[in-house]
Write an enzyme that holds these catalytic residues in place. Structure first.
Site, PDB file in Angstrom:
ATOM      1  N   HIS A  42      11.493  -5.605 -10.743  1.00 22.12           N
ATOM      2  CA  HIS A  42      10.804  -4.934 -11.851  1.00 22.12           C
ATOM      3  C   HIS A  42      11.905  -4.247 -12.644  1.00 22.12           C
ATOM      4  O   HIS A  42      12.400  -3.194 -12.252  1.00 22.12           O
ATOM      5  CB  HIS A  42       9.787  -3.927 -11.320  1.00 22.12           C
ATOM      6  CG  HIS A  42       9.033  -3.221 -12.401  1.00 22.12           C
ATOM      7  ND1 HIS A  42       7.656  -3.235 -12.496  1.00 22.12           N
ATOM      8  CD2 HIS A  42       9.451  -2.494 -13.462  1.00 22.12           C
ATOM      9  CE1 HIS A  42       7.282  -2.544 -13.562  1.00 22.12           C
ATOM     10  NE2 HIS A  42       8.356  -2.068 -14.158  1.00 22.12           N
ATOM     11  N   ASP A  84       0.794 -10.851 -12.158  1.00 19.98           N
ATOM     12  CA  ASP A  84       0.974  -9.418 -11.883  1.00 19.98           C
ATOM     13  C   ASP A  84      -0.410  -8.759 -11.714  1.00 19.98           C
ATOM     14  O   ASP A  84      -0.669  -7.679 -12.253  1.00 19.98           O
ATOM     15  CB  ASP A  84       1.792  -8.714 -12.963  1.00 19.98           C
ATOM     16  CG  ASP A  84       2.250  -7.328 -12.525  1.00 19.98           C
ATOM     17  OD1 ASP A  84       2.029  -6.968 -11.343  1.00 19.98           O
ATOM     18  OD2 ASP A  84       2.808  -6.600 -13.357  1.00 19.98           O
TER      19      ASP A  84
END
Ligand code: DOR
Ligand code: ZN
Length: 420
Positions: free
Chosen positions: A173, A286
């Site tokens: 991330h 996600d």
């Protein structure tokens, strides 16, 4: 042959009318004509590899009021996804061999599709200790749901090189915590200002400076600047449907609050263009469900993340139908590349691979409605968007979803445990 599935199948980049023979859950033979104990003829409907979604947060253990492994994997199957990779920001987080074993024991009883577990990273834990049991690792370079953030350069370098030694993929991330502001925020525009594109680009640049970084995979690229930084490097790249299709002007309020944020139209268009032209490796949802109650709080208090595992592929199949995305690009990013990058024996209609397939009727476009979806969270940012849901989803030759109903058995298993 146990089972023969006939239809217009996507094989080596082409659609061909043929029979796919399945034995013990694997594709055994592909021929014009084949006989078998059971023969399912889907006429000229498409037979595609089922999707692999390598980025989901199924919240199990610990956050099961948002989702659990049963509802998450059922949702996946309805969306044409036969394998998911689950993120470590659960409670407790998946940081040690012990927490991983506990999680594996819990989720194995609940899985309707196959899965891999992703290990977490922290400055204190030793990620390499989990290497045999995880399919990949996840590094959070900024704060978001959970508490797995690593900001310090030395700690990051230590983690990155230790994981390089395991040969596994490190999913990142990439938002630089140092460039994220702590100012008040009341809407999507302000959320994006607080977490600017420069934070994405800077995190990517910091990673590229680490000597001995191994197989780095950049999750959910959200900006033109981040994409430009990523394109200079060997790292693999992922995008999520919400960054391709929504932006900060979408009237979603807290329901559009995600990290990295929804950005401007220009960013959305750059990411979409890279996706459409095959410059991205992976499409991943996600899937990050939060309850309606949590999302109904004041903007600043509402958690970031939206569900997507069930709608990701159906939204894209609708875009294929509308000629906005080539079918070969979609199959590459949703099936073939995830299989290649994470080493999963799925994602292609080919002899020897798992018979994870979906049946798609190109004429069955309909609007998405939250009430028809299966995630525990009960909402979607894509209400009324056109989608083509698969008619049937097979996991290793077993029908799991058929014509809008759950059929078959709960056979999901860990793709890493199976290899050992
Ligand atoms: O928006 C997000 N939600 N971004 C993340 O990185 C985590 C996720 C979650 O787990 O809720
Ligand atoms: Zn995520």
């Amino acid at each position: 042959m146990d089972l023969v599935i006939e239809g217009r199948a996507y094989i080596k980049g082409k659609l061909v009318q043929c029979c796919i023979g399945v034995e013990n859950g694997r594709i055994r033979s592909i021929k014009k004509l084949l006989g078998g104990d059971e023969h399912l003829d889907f006429g000229d409907m498409l037979i595609l590899p089922a999707a692999i979604d390598p980025h989901v947060h199924f919240r199990d253990p610990g956050l099961t009021k948002k989702e659990d492994f049963q509802t998450g994997t059922i949702s996946a199957a309805y969306g044409g996804v036969s394998c998911v990779l689950d993120m470590p920001n659960t409670v407790p987080p998946t940081l040690t061999p012990r927490s991983l074993e506990d999680k594996a024991a819990t989720v194995s009883k609940k899985a309707w599709v196959d899965y891999g577990l992703i290990g977490g990273c922290s400055a204190r834990a030793d990620p390499a200790a989990m290497s045999e049991k995880v399919i990949a690792y996840k590094l959070f370079m900024s704060s978001t749901t959970g508490n797995l953030l690593v900001t310090d350069d030395d700690a990051t370098a230590k983690i990155v090189t230790s994981i390089a030694g395991t040969g596994k993929v490190l999913c990142v991330h990439a938002e630089d915590q140092k460039l994220i502001k702590t100012a008040q925020e009341a809407n999507l525009n302000e959320h994006e200002k607080i977490r600017p594109s420069s934070a994405e680009a800077s995190a990517i640049a910091r990673l590229s400076d680490i000597q001995g970084a191994g197989r780095v995979h950049l999750c959910h690229l959200s900006s033109k600047e981040g994409l430009a930084a990523a394109e200079k490097l060997q790292f693999t790249k992922e995008v999520a449907p919400h960054h391709l299709l929504l932006d900060k002007h979408s009237k979603l309020g807290t329901y559009g609050k995600v990290n990295p944020p929804l950005r401007g139209k220009g960013d959305r268009e750059s990411i979409f263009e890279a996706f459409r032209t095959g410059r991205i490796d992976i499409l991943a949802s996600d899937h990050a469900p939060h309850t309606i109650e949590e999302k109904e709080q004041e903007f600043a208090d509402a958690p970031s993340g939206m569900p997507g595992v069930e709608t990701s592929l159906p939204l894209m199949l609708a875009l294929v139908k509308k000629d906005r995305v080539p079918l070969e690009v979609l199959v590459r990013m949703a099936c073939e590349r995830p299989a290649e990058i994470f080493g999963i024996n799925k994602g292609k209609i080919e002899v020897g691979r798992d018979a994870d397939l979906i049946v798609v009727d190109g004429t069955s476009m309909r609007g998405i409605a939250a009430k028809d979806l299966h995630s525990k969270c009960g909402w979607t940012a894509f209400e009324n968007w056109d989608a083509i849901f698969p008619r049937v989803t097979f996991v290793r030759g077993m029908k799991i979803v058929e014509e809008g109903g759950l059929v078959g058995e709960r056979i999901g298993r860990d793709v890493v445990a199976r290899k050992r």
